[in-house]
Design a protein around this motif. Structure first.
Motif, short mmCIF file in Angstrom:
data_model
loop_
_atom_site.label_atom_id
_atom_site.label_comp_id
_atom_site.label_asym_id
_atom_site.label_seq_id
_atom_site.Cartn_x
_atom_site.Cartn_y
_atom_site.Cartn_z
N GLN A 105 29.86 -29.39 9.37
CA GLN A 105 29.04 -28.01 9.72
C GLN A 105 29.25 -27.01 8.61
O GLN A 105 28.32 -26.37 8.16
CB GLN A 105 29.77 -27.44 11.19
N ASP A 106 30.62 -26.97 8.03
CA ASP A 106 30.91 -26.02 6.99
C ASP A 106 30.28 -26.38 5.69
O ASP A 106 29.74 -25.46 5.00
CB ASP A 106 32.24 -25.79 6.86
N MET A 109 26.34 -25.39 6.04
CA MET A 109 26.43 -24.04 5.65
C MET A 109 26.41 -23.64 4.07
O MET A 109 25.68 -22.68 3.86
CB MET A 109 27.46 -23.24 6.53
N TYR A 113 23.28 -22.16 2.36
CA TYR A 113 23.14 -20.51 2.29
C TYR A 113 24.25 -19.82 1.08
O TYR A 113 23.96 -18.88 0.94
CB TYR A 113 23.66 -20.14 3.51
N PHE A 135 36.55 -20.94 10.29
CA PHE A 135 35.34 -20.21 10.56
C PHE A 135 35.67 -19.30 11.67
O PHE A 135 36.24 -19.60 12.51
CB PHE A 135 34.22 -20.93 11.40
N THR A 180 35.07 -18.41 6.52
CA THR A 180 33.77 -17.57 6.83
C THR A 180 33.85 -16.59 8.08
O THR A 180 34.07 -16.96 8.92
CB THR A 180 32.51 -18.61 7.15
N LEU A 238 27.21 -15.13 2.67
CA LEU A 238 26.65 -16.33 3.18
C LEU A 238 25.13 -16.16 3.51
O LEU A 238 25.04 -15.67 4.91
CB LEU A 238 27.17 -17.11 4.14
N ILE A 247 22.51 -18.21 11.23
CA ILE A 247 23.38 -19.48 10.52
C ILE A 247 24.17 -19.85 11.63
O ILE A 247 24.45 -21.17 11.79
CB ILE A 247 24.27 -18.71 9.55
N ARG A 251 24.65 -24.00 13.19
CA ARG A 251 26.21 -24.60 13.05
C ARG A 251 26.50 -25.10 14.40
O ARG A 251 26.89 -26.19 14.35
CB ARG A 251 27.22 -23.51 12.36
#
Length: 412
Positions: A105-106, A109, A113, A135, A180, A238, A247, A251
């Motif tokens: 998932q990260d 991202m 982005y 996160f 993030t 991001l 975003i 995710r």
């Protein structure tokens, strides 16, 4: 509609092609990861070294980063195939890190982005398992089921963001290279456009790890963080300013599918342990397997697992087809969380005193199962939002035809 990142979709025959990978992952988890669980739990164990060894074995076996897109260094497994793989990954908490699924998932991202500088700095080592992400959305002083209440603020000072705030239950922050952070940046904008994602190196001045929060008697790297005048360049933004919710939804949507499939893996492992125990344990002159109350445990567990599994695969199929799967995802989040708790609970009951000791993995699995009803949104929020949405359709005279939704997904 939830936006699903491209996972390098391949030909219609991909499922057969990847079936062997799923079998290989299952064997790896059972033969390599299970024994490592005891190594990790041993007093004085070097957990980082054990995990590093597992990761290398997965790479050597060709099982590393299966779901990551090929363009960022993964194997490009199609979404639906990856859903099935997550079911066997879920059998062990360690398997996510061991197989490189923890960062998907990260990495997506960052890929979609992040500024080019941050892609160059983090993306390749992230996919390779050389650095770990975290996160930060949840906060201790607000109901995080309503993230529009987030209090952590980021204000512009020239070409820098200055961040102040308090987060907690931030998984992985203790060993992460970056976090993030979801911050309030535009308090006067429309409600869902007030927030921005900002990438922050964990060694930045003003980034404080307050503590590793003990959860149900154990430490699991769920950290409490404080940001005190933490300064980072605006290039760390991001995506677009004010687009944090977009975003986050990208995710969380696929993430909930993967969570539910991993819960099924946990339930299957507990079910295996329970059935083997029933067949091998004797009480009052006969096997536990021959007692009707014990047979009820088997039936109810089998029914719950299969019902949850079919619901989850249906939600994944709808998402993969581009359909709006919010209702289906909410259903599986609630049903799946209940299922994994109930199945593990029955397995513990069948094992008696052994079930609550470290002699089986059940007691640790039970602790983790209790979290399922809280993270990714508490069950109560999913129940309320789903019921409201369905009732609105009836109020408009349209109704809610589940069969019709199936047809729409197939046609999509």
């Amino acid at each position: 509609m939830v936006e699903v990142p491209s996972l390098d979709q391949s030909t219609p025959g991909a499922s057969k092609e990847w079936a062997g990978k799923r079998a290989a992952v299952k064997e790896f988890v059972e033969q390599v990861v299970y024994p490592a669980e005891k190594q990790m739990a041993a007093q004085g164990a070097d957990r980082k070294q054990v995990m590093k060894g597992l990761m290398q074995q997965a790479k050597d076996a060709g099982l590393w980063a299966l779901g990551h897109p090929t363009e960022i260094g993964g194997q490009g497994m199609p979404f639906m195939d990856y859903v099935y793989v997550n079911e066997v990954v879920g059998r062990s908490e360690l398997a996510m890190g061991a197989l490189g699924t923890h960062s998907l998932q990260d990495s997506i991202m960052l890929h979609l982005y992040a500024d080019e500088e941050w892609k160059a700095r983090y993306l390749e080592p992230l996919v390779a398992g050389e650095v770990f992400p975290s996160f930060a959305m949840t906060e201790p002083n607000i109901a995080s089921s309503d993230p529009t209440q987030i209090e952590t603020k980021a204000e512009l000072d020239g070409n820098h963001w200055v961040i102040n705030g308090h987060k907690w239950f931030i998984t992985g922050a203790m060993n992460a290279a970056y976090t993030t952070i979801m911050c309030r940046t535009d308090p006067d904008a429309p409600r869902h456009e007030q927030f921005t994602m900002i990438v922050v190196p964990t060694d930045a001045e003003g980034y404080e790890i307050v503590r590793d929060v003990k959860v149900m008697g154990e430490y699991h790297d769920h950290c409490e963080l404080k940001f005190n005048n933490l300064r980072v360049p605006t290039a760390n933004t991001l995506g677009e300013r004010g687009q944090a919710f977009k975003i986050a939804q990208m995710r969380l949507g696929p993430g909930r599918i993967f969570h539910c499939m991993r819960w099924l893996g946990q339930a299957q492992r507990a079910f295996d342990l329970m059935c083997n125990r029933l067949n091998n344990r004797v009480a009052f002159g006969e096997r536990l397997a021959d007692k009707q109350l014990m047979q009820l445990h088997v039936f109810e567990s089998a029914a719950q697992i299969q019902a949850s599994r079919l619901l989850t695969l249906d939600a994944a199929r709808k998402m993969d087809s581009g359909s709006d799967a919010r209702i289906e995802i909410a259903l599986i989040k609630v049903v799946g969380a209940r299922m994994v708790h109930d199945v593990i609970d029955r397995a513990i009951q069948v094992h008696g005193a052994m079930g609550v000791t470290e002699d089986t993995p059940l007691e640790g699995m039970y602790r983790a199962a209790r979290f399922a009803r809280i993270y990714d949104g508490p069950d109560e929020v999913h129940i309320q939002s789903t019921a409201r949405r369905i009732l609105r359709e009836y109020d408009k005279g349209r109704g809610w035809d589940f069969g019709e939704r199936d047809l729409m997904a197939y046609e999509g």
